[in-house]
Write a protein that holds these residues in place. Structure first.
Motif, PDB file in Angstrom:
ATOM      1  N   ILE A  76     -42.374 -21.161  27.404  1.00 30.44           N
ATOM      2  CA  ILE A  76     -41.957 -22.154  26.424  1.00 30.44           C
ATOM      3  C   ILE A  76     -40.439 -22.236  26.419  1.00 30.44           C
ATOM      4  O   ILE A  76     -39.762 -21.213  26.375  1.00 30.44           O
ATOM      5  CB  ILE A  76     -42.461 -21.809  25.009  1.00 30.44           C
ATOM      6  CG1 ILE A  76     -43.985 -21.702  25.005  1.00 30.44           C
ATOM      7  CG2 ILE A  76     -41.977 -22.839  23.998  1.00 30.44           C
ATOM      8  CD1 ILE A  76     -44.571 -21.217  23.699  1.00 30.44           C
ATOM      9  N   GLU A  77     -39.954 -23.457  26.464  1.00 28.19           N
ATOM     10  CA  GLU A  77     -38.516 -23.716  26.434  1.00 28.19           C
ATOM     11  C   GLU A  77     -38.215 -24.779  25.394  1.00 28.19           C
ATOM     12  O   GLU A  77     -38.922 -25.780  25.294  1.00 28.19           O
ATOM     13  CB  GLU A  77     -38.033 -24.223  27.798  1.00 28.19           C
ATOM     14  CG  GLU A  77     -37.825 -23.138  28.824  1.00 28.19           C
ATOM     15  CD  GLU A  77     -36.661 -22.227  28.473  1.00 28.19           C
ATOM     16  OE1 GLU A  77     -35.530 -22.720  28.294  1.00 28.19           O
ATOM     17  OE2 GLU A  77     -36.898 -21.026  28.363  1.00 28.19           O
ATOM     18  N   MET A  78     -37.158 -24.575  24.634  1.00 22.85           N
ATOM     19  CA  MET A  78     -36.646 -25.574  23.700  1.00 22.85           C
ATOM     20  C   MET A  78     -35.351 -26.103  24.287  1.00 22.85           C
ATOM     21  O   MET A  78     -34.497 -25.327  24.712  1.00 22.85           O
ATOM     22  CB  MET A  78     -36.379 -24.943  22.332  1.00 22.85           C
ATOM     23  CG  MET A  78     -35.530 -25.794  21.400  1.00 22.85           C
ATOM     24  SD  MET A  78     -36.275 -27.344  20.905  1.00 22.85           S
ATOM     25  CE  MET A  78     -37.349 -26.811  19.613  1.00 22.85           C
ATOM     26  N   GLN A  79     -35.211 -27.425  24.339  1.00 24.23           N
ATOM     27  CA  GLN A  79     -33.986 -28.034  24.855  1.00 24.23           C
ATOM     28  C   GLN A  79     -33.494 -29.052  23.854  1.00 24.23           C
ATOM     29  O   GLN A  79     -34.213 -30.002  23.519  1.00 24.23           O
ATOM     30  CB  GLN A  79     -34.242 -28.693  26.219  1.00 24.23           C
ATOM     31  CG  GLN A  79     -33.021 -29.264  26.860  1.00 24.23           C
ATOM     32  CD  GLN A  79     -32.013 -28.211  27.297  1.00 24.23           C
ATOM     33  OE1 GLN A  79     -32.350 -27.063  27.541  1.00 24.23           O
ATOM     34  NE2 GLN A  79     -30.760 -28.603  27.367  1.00 24.23           N
ATOM     35  N   ILE A  80     -32.279 -28.881  23.387  1.00 19.55           N
ATOM     36  CA  ILE A  80     -31.700 -29.794  22.406  1.00 19.55           C
ATOM     37  C   ILE A  80     -30.871 -30.878  23.081  1.00 19.55           C
ATOM     38  O   ILE A  80     -30.942 -32.041  22.715  1.00 19.55           O
ATOM     39  CB  ILE A  80     -30.849 -29.012  21.383  1.00 19.55           C
ATOM     40  CG1 ILE A  80     -31.746 -28.077  20.580  1.00 19.55           C
ATOM     41  CG2 ILE A  80     -30.101 -29.960  20.459  1.00 19.55           C
ATOM     42  CD1 ILE A  80     -31.012 -27.152  19.655  1.00 19.55           C
TER      43      ILE A  80
END
Length: 144
Positions: A76-80
């Protein structure tokens, strides 16, 4: 009371990547990946470090990495920020993590490779031509 934004790496790891939050992660993955079906019953949070096989391959860290009870691994990756070539980075990280399952010195066959799921949460429009909030892709023949 002030809350930490779940968009930060720290908060995302606390929400989904802690041994204390396994039930939350299971519920989230069942909702997003498996269309609200209770497919995942248990999982194990594992080290998110994804080393390069040689010192010339880029090392990567995922926000959360877990081994599912069916043998699959999810990253899982969060990218803003919408950085250049972000889509390529998603594919690279998935392919590298998938390939790192095999140890070239052991002589394992490709049959040992287990399924991998890359879940990317983007705080921007990633695909301009698609009007859906959740998109899913598979390595699949184009017409069938």
């Amino acid at each position: 009371m002030t809350f930490i934004s779940p968009k930060t790496d720290f908060a995302l790891k606390k929400i989904f990547g802690s041994v204390h939050s396994q039930k939350i992660l299971i519920s989230f993955l069942n909702a997003i990946v498996y269309n609200n079906q209770n497919v995942i019953q248990s999982l194990k949070i594992i080290n998110p470090y994804n080393p390069g096989v040689t010192n010339t391959i880029k090392e990567t860290y995922f926000d959360v990495k877990a081994l599912l009870d069916n043998g699959s691994t999810v990253i899982i990756e969060m990218q803003i920020l919408n950085v250049a070539d972000f889509k390529k980075r998603v594919i690279y990280n998935l392919a590298k993590a998938y390939g790192n399952q095999l140890d070239r010195n052991v002589g394992q066959g490709y049959i040992m490779l287990q399924p991998f799921i890359a879940l990317t949460i983007a705080d921007f429009v990633l695909f301009e031509d698609i009007d859906k909030m959740i998109t899913k892709f598979r390595f699949k023949e184009e017409k069938e």
